[in-house]
Design a protein around this motif. Structure first.
Motif, PDB file in Angstrom:
ATOM      1  N   ALA A  71       0.886  -1.180   0.013  1.00  0.00           N
ATOM      2  CA  ALA A  71       0.027   0.143   0.053  1.00  0.00           C
ATOM      3  C   ALA A  71       0.883   1.373   0.050  1.00  0.00           C
ATOM      4  N   LEU A  72       1.908   1.154   0.796  1.00  0.00           N
ATOM      5  CA  LEU A  72       2.766   2.358   0.892  1.00  0.00           C
ATOM      6  C   LEU A  72       3.794   2.624  -0.539  1.00  0.00           C
ATOM      7  N   GLN A  76       2.267   1.657  -3.565  1.00  0.00           N
ATOM      8  CA  GLN A  76       1.171   2.123  -4.562  1.00  0.00           C
ATOM      9  C   GLN A  76       0.695   3.533  -4.127  1.00  0.00           C
ATOM     10  N   GLY A  77       1.033   3.911  -2.786  1.00  0.00           N
ATOM     11  CA  GLY A  77       0.741   5.502  -2.769  1.00  0.00           C
ATOM     12  C   GLY A  77       1.677   6.347  -3.188  1.00  0.00           C
ATOM     13  N   TRP A  78       2.986   5.841  -2.911  1.00  0.00           N
ATOM     14  CA  TRP A  78       4.295   6.683  -3.527  1.00  0.00           C
ATOM     15  C   TRP A  78       4.101   6.770  -5.000  1.00  0.00           C
ATOM     16  N   ALA A  86       1.330   6.512  -6.815  1.00  0.00           N
ATOM     17  CA  ALA A  86       0.183   7.550  -7.379  1.00  0.00           C
ATOM     18  C   ALA A  86       0.840   9.090  -7.033  1.00  0.00           C
ATOM     19  N   LEU A  87       1.409   9.371  -5.894  1.00  0.00           N
ATOM     20  CA  LEU A  87       1.851  10.640  -5.784  1.00  0.00           C
ATOM     21  C   LEU A  87       2.847  10.925  -6.616  1.00  0.00           C
ATOM     22  N   GLU A  89      -7.750   6.790  -8.493  1.00  0.00           N
ATOM     23  CA  GLU A  89      -6.219   6.649  -7.776  1.00  0.00           C
ATOM     24  C   GLU A  89      -5.523   7.754  -7.415  1.00  0.00           C
ATOM     25  N   LEU A 147      -5.420  12.259  -3.466  1.00  0.00           N
ATOM     26  CA  LEU A 147      -4.484  13.158  -3.379  1.00  0.00           C
ATOM     27  C   LEU A 147      -4.648  14.247  -3.753  1.00  0.00           C
TER      28      LEU A 147
END
Length: 152
Positions: free
Chosen positions: A10-11, A13-15, A17-18, A137, A141
């Motif tokens: 998850a971390l 994937q978040g990075w 996406a950012l 996604e 953000l």
């Protein structure tokens, strides 16, 4: 934590996406600034940072501070300053209290171009955020970025 740990995934994937959001925004702003004002995002950022300097205590930035503010290495920042100076958008001068220090100021022409480009930057940012908000996604953000703006 292992590579298949859900928290790590998850971390990551978040990075991603950012990073994707940043890339989309920067590319959209770059196209707008280049086509309307002949400025890159980095050039605009440098002019913007330097335009906020003042003559009081700590008012002028050292090249390392400028580099940190525009997220470039010191050598890349120096090359960028040189290019903008050659275009007449910046001027360098010796620090009056420390002859080893060199300051960089935005010229009158640089201020004029920056003021013309600011609405373009803002408009392109808004367009890029609106487009990104359509992507499920990226939408959280975008909401977070907009929340930062509202809090300020």
């Amino acid at each position: 934590m292992t590579a298949t740990d859900p928290a790590l995934t998850a971390l990551s994937q978040g990075w991603c996406a950012l990073s994707l959001l940043h890339g989309k925004i920067e590319a959209h702003i770059e196209r707008a600034l280049q086509s309307r004002h002949g400025l890159s995002v980095r050039e605009y950022s440098l002019l913007d940072v330097l335009s906020r300097q003042h003559d009081g205590e700590g008012g002028h930035l050292q090249m390392k501070q400028v580099a940190d503010a525009v997220v470039l290495s010191q050598s890349a920042t120096t090359r960028l300053v040189t290019r903008l100076e050659e275009r007449g958008l910046l001027a360098r001068y010796l620090c009056p209290t420390d002859r080893r220090g060199i300051y960089t100021n935005v010229s009158e022409e640089g201020f004029k171009l920056l003021e013309e480009a600011r609405p373009t930057n803002t408009e392109a940012l808004r367009e890029a955020l609106d487009a990104a908000a359509e992507n499920p996604e990226l939408a959280p953000l975008v909401k977070a970025v907009e929340g930062l703006h509202a809090a300020a």
